[in-house]
Design an enzyme around this catalytic site. Sequence first.
Site, PDB file in Angstrom:
ATOM      1  N   GLY A 283      -0.887  10.604  12.893  1.00 35.84           N
ATOM      2  CA  GLY A 283       0.250  10.808  13.775  1.00 35.84           C
ATOM      3  C   GLY A 283       1.368  11.595  13.124  1.00 35.84           C
ATOM      4  N   SER A 284       2.574  11.260  13.480  1.00 39.39           N
ATOM      5  CA  SER A 284       3.729  12.063  13.060  1.00 39.39           C
ATOM      6  C   SER A 284       4.068  11.957  11.578  1.00 39.39           C
ATOM      7  CB  SER A 284       4.956  11.681  13.906  1.00 39.39           C
ATOM      8  OG  SER A 284       4.758  12.063  15.251  1.00 39.39           O
ATOM      9  N   THR A 285       3.421  11.056  10.843  1.00 39.40           N
ATOM     10  CA  THR A 285       3.653  11.085   9.392  1.00 39.40           C
ATOM     11  C   THR A 285       3.201  12.432   8.820  1.00 39.40           C
ATOM     12  OG1 THR A 285       1.484  10.065   8.962  1.00 39.40           O
ATOM     13  CG2 THR A 285       3.389   8.583   9.145  1.00 39.40           C
ATOM     14  N   ILE A 286       2.229  13.089   9.487  1.00 38.03           N
ATOM     15  CA  ILE A 286       1.738  14.397   9.042  1.00 38.03           C
ATOM     16  C   ILE A 286       2.811  15.461   9.202  1.00 38.03           C
ATOM     17  CG2 ILE A 286      -0.025  16.173   9.451  1.00 38.03           C
ATOM     18  CD1 ILE A 286      -1.059  13.663   8.066  1.00 38.03           C
ATOM     19  N   LYS A 287       3.794  15.214  10.068  1.00 40.34           N
ATOM     20  CA  LYS A 287       4.887  16.174  10.226  1.00 40.34           C
ATOM     21  C   LYS A 287       5.687  16.344   8.934  1.00 40.34           C
ATOM     22  CE  LYS A 287       5.349  15.415  15.184  1.00 40.34           C
ATOM     23  NZ  LYS A 287       6.125  14.779  16.285  1.00 40.34           N
TER      24      LYS A 287
END
Length: 568
Positions: A283-287
């Site tokens: 999810g958005s941790t990859i951002k």
Amino acid sequence: MSAPVQKNLAIEGVRKKSGNRARNRLIMAMSCFIGIYAVIGGRLVYYAMQSGEDAGYSGPAVQNLASRPDIVDRNGEVLATDIKTFSLYAEPKRIVDPDETIELLSTVLPDLDWEATYRKLKGGAGFIWIKRGLTPKQQSQVMALGLPGVGFRTEKTRFYPGGPTASHILGLVNIDNQGIAGMEKYIDSQGLTDLQSTGLAAQESLEPVRLSIDLRVQHIVRDELVQALQRYRAIAAGAVVLNVKTGEVLAMGSVPDFDPNNPVNALDKDHLNRMSAGTYEMGSTIKSFTTAMALDAGATLKTVFDASRPLRFGRQTIRDFHGKGRPLTLTEVFLYSSNIGSGHEAQLVGVDGHRAFLKRMGLLDRMETELPEIARPVEPKVWKKVHSMTISFGHGMMTTPLQTAVGAAALMNGGKLIQPTFLPRTQEQAAQVAMQVVNPQVSEDMRYLYRLNANAQGGSGKRATVQGYRVGGKTGTAEKVVGGRYSKDVRFNAFVAAFPMDDPTYIVLTIVDEPKPEPGQAAATAGLNAAPMVANIIRRSASFLGVKPDFSQEAAPMLVSYDAAIND
């Protein structure tokens, strides 16, 4: 006949008589010796003919007595050790009545398999195991039965004082005290098996194996995971505490887990180590990595991306969860977790550049560490533009939570990727294996963004803050694939945090698999569950990690700095 002649004949007769006696004695002695050696030889031939039948008798004698070194945590607390146990065996040829023997044994061992044991006793083998690892009380009760043909052997059994506290890290041994998972298996691969096979693995000669784990922090982590599993009615939860300067794993847990002292459910698919052996869309941790990639490519905190309208690729449309409907600075893209803005960031480097950056951050290759249970990340076979766009915000690529934490550590420590270790490692040793993956300025900017996201009014990480410990981080709420399509109601949540943000020393990453909303809550996003888990772990473990609270640094200066960054 004259007297002298008669005397000589008499003497000669005596000599012949005594010579015959001596010869007879010699013959008898030789016959005895020949007979004795014939008996011995016959017995040897007999035993040789019987060796195949009795091969099981001598098999376990050496191997089962082989010792293993103690495993201790970084402070010397025992995590695993050998203890003596008793194993019950039988010599079927000496057992008169197998039925009576089994019946009497079952009074002490009620779980004894009658049918299997009866087949063994009637099979004609010279030696069979009946039950391994008996308690002293069971041994005493069996001895009191006075059964012929039944006996005990003292064996070494592995004992884990903490039970399931660090089960996924320590791993398991089999019935013969050989490591088959976790650090137990790693220890065998480092030469212990060779020592055992040569009989040199004596307990007193084996030095304890010291791990990087802090048992106090490990206990806190598991306790929080068990509570989270119940509080959020999730199917699983996990966490890791990682030193960003050395790569040492201080604690790591995944529940449901198992008790290595009684690992009946250790192989159940729901009990795998999700932190290193499971791959997920994070999810958005990859951002965090998408933003760092844009900064590394030349963007700044003030660079503007047009997030006023969705991105469309064929039949796919990329939208924001809470869109602002306007251009956003890079800082705002991160703060508001904009999918559209992340897609534009990926376009700065192109498809090939995007994949190359994630590979450099260690997110696409199988991680190298001591723990054997490490999964290989999953990525598209051929990257296309649509893959780059979705991967930019955490969908379309799967990696392990531990790898995500290791990559995040590189964004916090000045840009150096350090492979994780479960053994003690100094900063000097870490420097020898570290790889510079982003420049230090990118790391400084990412520290600022992490801290801002946990303190700004609209930041998704505000529930991870712990007063005095300067926590920063990024949430990740990923929709899971159900029936071939992404479900809006089934999620995999994560939060990656660092602290203290003025000089980041530790990464704490938590995951919650398929959480349900708490009573009174309409949603179950990462900011509502994974982030509070981080706060609880930091609040309880910071003192053990040597981090002192500092209440002089408040959020106001950070917010002023944020306003200046986006409005200047």
